[in-house]
Design a protein around this motif. Structure first.
Motif, PDB file in Angstrom:
ATOM      1  N   UNK A 175       3.761 -15.518  32.214  1.00  0.00           N
ATOM      2  CA  UNK A 175       3.105 -14.229  32.350  1.00  0.00           C
ATOM      3  C   UNK A 175       2.304 -14.252  33.638  1.00  0.00           C
ATOM      4  N   UNK A 176       2.264 -13.120  34.314  1.00  0.00           N
ATOM      5  CA  UNK A 176       1.497 -13.017  35.545  1.00  0.00           C
ATOM      6  C   UNK A 176       0.399 -11.978  35.367  1.00  0.00           C
ATOM      7  N   UNK A 177      -0.784 -12.340  35.844  1.00  0.00           N
ATOM      8  CA  UNK A 177      -1.900 -11.412  35.834  1.00  0.00           C
ATOM      9  C   UNK A 177      -2.284 -11.167  37.285  1.00  0.00           C
ATOM     10  N   UNK A 178      -2.319  -9.905  37.684  1.00  0.00           N
ATOM     11  CA  UNK A 178      -2.610  -9.548  39.068  1.00  0.00           C
ATOM     12  C   UNK A 178      -3.947  -8.812  39.106  1.00  0.00           C
ATOM     13  N   UNK A 179      -4.839  -9.263  39.988  1.00  0.00           N
ATOM     14  CA  UNK A 179      -6.130  -8.624  40.192  1.00  0.00           C
ATOM     15  C   UNK A 179      -6.205  -8.158  41.639  1.00  0.00           C
ATOM     16  N   UNK A 180      -6.563  -6.901  41.843  1.00  0.00           N
ATOM     17  CA  UNK A 180      -6.646  -6.358  43.195  1.00  0.00           C
ATOM     18  C   UNK A 180      -8.013  -5.718  43.384  1.00  0.00           C
ATOM     19  N   UNK A 181      -8.620  -5.964  44.523  1.00  0.00           N
ATOM     20  CA  UNK A 181      -9.871  -5.318  44.876  1.00  0.00           C
ATOM     21  C   UNK A 181      -9.667  -4.568  46.184  1.00  0.00           C
ATOM     22  N   UNK A 182     -10.175  -3.329  46.267  1.00  0.00           N
ATOM     23  CA  UNK A 182      -9.963  -2.541  47.481  1.00  0.00           C
ATOM     24  C   UNK A 182     -10.775  -3.067  48.655  1.00  0.00           C
ATOM     25  N   UNK A 183     -10.365  -2.703  49.859  1.00  0.00           N
ATOM     26  CA  UNK A 183     -11.113  -3.088  51.047  1.00  0.00           C
ATOM     27  C   UNK A 183     -12.377  -2.249  51.143  1.00  0.00           C
ATOM     28  N   UNK A 184     -13.269  -2.655  52.030  1.00  0.00           N
ATOM     29  CA  UNK A 184     -14.528  -1.935  52.201  1.00  0.00           C
ATOM     30  C   UNK A 184     -14.282  -0.495  52.662  1.00  0.00           C
ATOM     31  N   UNK A 185     -13.332  -0.312  53.578  1.00  0.00           N
ATOM     32  CA  UNK A 185     -13.064   1.046  54.065  1.00  0.00           C
ATOM     33  C   UNK A 185     -12.515   1.930  52.948  1.00  0.00           C
ATOM     34  N   UNK A 186     -11.674   1.386  52.086  1.00  0.00           N
ATOM     35  CA  UNK A 186     -11.168   2.165  50.955  1.00  0.00           C
ATOM     36  C   UNK A 186     -12.303   2.554  50.015  1.00  0.00           C
ATOM     37  N   UNK A 187     -13.217   1.611  49.783  1.00  0.00           N
ATOM     38  CA  UNK A 187     -14.329   1.880  48.877  1.00  0.00           C
ATOM     39  C   UNK A 187     -15.282   2.919  49.475  1.00  0.00           C
ATOM     40  N   UNK A 188     -15.559   2.839  50.782  1.00  0.00           N
ATOM     41  CA  UNK A 188     -16.418   3.835  51.431  1.00  0.00           C
ATOM     42  C   UNK A 188     -15.768   5.215  51.342  1.00  0.00           C
TER      43      UNK A 188
END
Length: 111
Positions: free
Chosen positions: A2-15
Motif C-alpha cells: 500500500x502506498x500513502x502519499x502526502x503532499x504539501x503546497x508551496x508557499x506561493x500556492x498557499x499565499x
C-alpha cells in the motif's frame, strides 16, 4: 504494497489561496450575508477557514515547505493476491514457467 502519499503546497500556492480566500470572505461579508442570510454566514465561515488554513501553510512556523512523501506499507494479504494473479497468468499461458518461477520468488522475497 500500500502506498500513502502526502503532499504539501508551496508557499506561493498557499499565499494565493490566502488571497483568494480573503476575497471570498469580503464577498461573504458585503454581499452573501446581506443578500442570503444564513447561507451567507455559512459561505463566510467556509471562506474564513480556507483563508486561515492557506495563510498557516504560507507563514506558519511549523510548516516546512513543499514536499511529497510516498510511504510503502507492507501488506501480507497483498502478496497472496499477487501470487494468485500470477498463478492465473501461468494457467492461461500468458507467462512461461520460468517467468512464473522468477516472479513468484520476487514476491516471496518481499515478505
Amino acid at each position: 504494497m500500500k502506498k500513502r502519499v502526502t503532499y504539501r503546497p508551496s508557499k506561493s500556492q498557499a499565499v494565493f489561496g490566502g488571497v483568494v480566500g480573503g476575497i471570498f470572505v469580503l464577498i461573504g461579508i458585503f454581499v452573501a450575508i446581506p443578500s442570503f442570510g444564513l447561507f451567507g454566514i455559512f459561505w463566510t465561515l467556509i471562506a474564513v477557514g480556507i483563508t486561515v488554513s492557506s495563510l498557516y501553510h504560507a507563514f506558519g512556523k511549523r510548516y516546512t515547505g513543499p514536499e511529497i512523501h510516498i510511504e510503502e506499507e507492507p501488506d501480507g494479504g497483498d502478496a497472496a493476491e499477487r501470487l494468485r494473479q500470477l498463478e492465473d497468468l501461468r494457467r492461461q499461458g500468458l507467462i512461461t514457467e520460468e517467468e512464473f518461477a522468477a516472479k513468484r520468488q520476487e514476491i516471496l522475497n518481499t515478505l
